[in-house]
Design an enzyme around this catalytic site. Structure first.
Site, mmCIF file in Angstrom:
data_model
loop_
_atom_site.group_PDB
_atom_site.id
_atom_site.type_symbol
_atom_site.label_atom_id
_atom_site.label_comp_id
_atom_site.label_asym_id
_atom_site.label_seq_id
_atom_site.Cartn_x
_atom_site.Cartn_y
_atom_site.Cartn_z
ATOM 1 N N ASN A 9 0.967 -1.134 -0.244
ATOM 2 C CA ASN A 9 0.314 -0.122 0.045
ATOM 3 C C ASN A 9 0.882 1.167 -0.006
ATOM 4 O O ASN A 9 1.518 1.537 0.761
ATOM 5 C CB ASN A 9 -0.926 -0.425 1.224
ATOM 6 N N ASP A 148 -9.702 1.414 -4.422
ATOM 7 C CA ASP A 148 -9.845 2.492 -3.713
ATOM 8 C C ASP A 148 -11.719 2.690 -3.875
ATOM 9 O O ASP A 148 -12.620 2.923 -3.275
ATOM 10 C CB ASP A 148 -8.979 3.902 -3.455
#
Length: 201
Positions: A9, A148
């Protein structure tokens, strides 16, 4: 033995990672991050069954995402985890209107994701650089993207439109929504705790 999943991430100031062993359920082996990459970068690894806690400086000079990735790779090699990785999962900020679930990252998909860079110019480029770095390091591993924006794609069309000419909306200038992976996790935890009542919270 490639029984492990590496999750990455990347953001503008950090690169977080975790390694899970694939069993009947995912088992966390280790997690950590390289933080403050633009100032005084540090490697932090949480204590686990494989490692004591680590919190050390990576120098006084700023580093890029590639150097942050190298620091994580070095740690994984030192703890005999790198050779176990068969899948790499990537948090990617923008999946556009088409990529609405976890997706295998192949040449076609990556081309589509690069075209979305103007809609999230900092994070999208960083995320895709990490995919490239992981692909070079682990060419046999599957690369999977999680987006996302995907969490928000079920919103009604009216909620996604700006007060702009329709031709701009048709070109992709709409409200996508972000931080969806975090929202999905929070929603799952609320449902786990409160059941159907979580819908009303």
């Amino acid at each position: 033995m490639t029984d492990a999943i590496l999750v990455l991430n990347g953001g503008s100031s950090s690169l977080k990672f975790a390694v899970f062993q694939q069993q009947d359920e995912l088992h966390l082996l280790v997690r950590g991050s390289v933080s403050s990459i633009g100032h005084h970068p540090r490697l932090h690894v949480a204590p686990s069954e494989l490692s004591r806690e680590i919190d050390r400086s990576l120098g006084d000079e700023p580093i890029g995402i590639a150097k942050a990735f190298e620091a994580i790779v070095s740690y994984l090699e030192d703890h005999a985890l790198l050779r176990r990785i068969g899948t790499v999962g990537h948090r990617i900020v923008h999946g556009g209107q088409e990529l609405t679930q976890a997706t295998l990252l192949d040449e076609r998909t990556l081309d589509a994701l690069h075209r979305l860079e103007p809609l999230a110019p900092i994070h999208q480029a960083i995320n895709l650089e990490i995919v490239q770095l992981a692909g070079r390091l682990l060419p046999e591993a599957k690369q999977v993207g999680c987006f996302d924006t995907a969490f928000h794609t079920a919103r009604p069309e009216l909620a996604r439109l700006y007060g702009l000419p329709r031709e701009m909306s048709e070109q992709g200038i709409v409200s996508y929504g972000f931080h969806g992976l975090s929202y999905r996790h929070i929603a799952a935890k609320l449902r786990e705790r409160y059941g159907d009542a979580a819908i009303c919270l």
